[in-house]
Design a protein around this motif. Structure first.
Motif, short mmCIF file in Angstrom:
data_model
loop_
_atom_site.label_atom_id
_atom_site.label_comp_id
_atom_site.label_asym_id
_atom_site.label_seq_id
_atom_site.Cartn_x
_atom_site.Cartn_y
_atom_site.Cartn_z
N GLN A 1 0.92 -1.13 0.10
CA GLN A 1 0.06 -0.13 0.11
C GLN A 1 0.89 1.17 0.11
O GLN A 1 1.91 1.35 0.94
N GLU A 2 0.50 2.26 -0.86
CA GLU A 2 1.45 3.43 -0.65
C GLU A 2 0.44 4.68 -0.51
O GLU A 2 -0.79 4.77 -0.84
N TRP A 3 0.87 5.48 0.40
CA TRP A 3 0.49 6.78 0.71
C TRP A 3 1.01 7.87 0.40
O TRP A 3 2.41 8.26 0.50
#
Length: 236
Positions: free
Chosen positions: A1-3
């Motif tokens: 997951q990338e924020w």
């Protein structure tokens, strides 16, 4: 997951992975260890706060009463940390604390022969109820305060993650809250880079001074531990 966001704020404690990545790792000599136990309140309801300096060790022990338990603990430097003798010392402190709740004339550290049966009963009861905890606390050296950054382009560190704890006492809650307030104010003004100047002006000098005093505080003065002399002078 990338924020994705405008700022990365590290508030993930003394072992912060964000701080290691952005500000660099701290050596073991600049870390302290705290560990202890949560135990039931005394049956008679008498539960004072007690802070005791350790005989022959750097650091101190505490008993902090809460609403439904007592938090006992010891804080010392990571370099000086040896688990078994410190754990034994903490148990002696805990037993002495409960011993004094039952007999105000009893001593905290030294048990009398008459205390043997009572102490055994107290120790056995605590063994069945105590819950252990442990934590790491930053204790930065004087030179580190001059060079270590708490913010940069797109990132900032708060509280223990930034190293904001008193090197003498290990206290860090105030500095965690204050650093969060200072960073929030700078960020809301659109100048997050001002955070570095703000924390240094507010409490940075106090923490550096404490790190300079650390060895003296836990050293000797007039032929005895400084902490003993300090208590004697305060009593006088």
């Amino acid at each position: 997951q990338e924020w994705i966001g405008q700022m990365l704020v590290g508030a993930d404690g003394a072992g912060s992975s964000i701080a290691r990545m952005l500000a660099g790792p701290l050596p073991p000599s600049e870390m302290e260890v705290a560990f202890g136990y949560r135990t039931p309140l005394p049956e008679n309801g008498d539960a004072p706060t007690v802070v005791a300096f350790l005989p022959g060790w750097v650091g101190y022990a505490w008993a902090f009463p809460r609403l439904d338990h007592i938090s006992f603990g010891i804080a010392t430097t990571q370099d000086a940390f040896v688990h078994k003798p410190l754990d034994d010392l903490l148990w002696d402190f805990m037993v002495g604390y409960y011993r004094q709740r039952e007999d105000p004339k009893a001593k905290l550290w030294a048990a009398r022969k008459a205390d043997r049966d009572r102490d055994q009963r107290i120790r056995s009861k605590l063994r069945s109820a105590a819950e252990r905890y442990a934590a790491r606390i930053p204790g930065l050296a004087p030179r580190t305060w001059d060079t270590r950054k708490a913010c940069g382009d797109g990132w900032a560190l708060l509280g223990d993650a930034a190293g904001f704890a008193d090197p003498v006492t290990g206290e860090g809650i105030y500095y965690a809250l204050k650093s969060a307030e200072l960073f929030a104010n700078a960020y809301l003004k659109g100048k997050p880079e001002e955070y570095e100047r703000l924390w240094r002006a507010d409490f940075g000098g106090d923490l550096k001074r404490a790190s300079q005093m650390r060895r003296r505080f836990y050293g000797n003065f007039w032929g005895a531990p400084f902490t003993d002399r300090m208590i004697e002078f305060a009593r006088g």
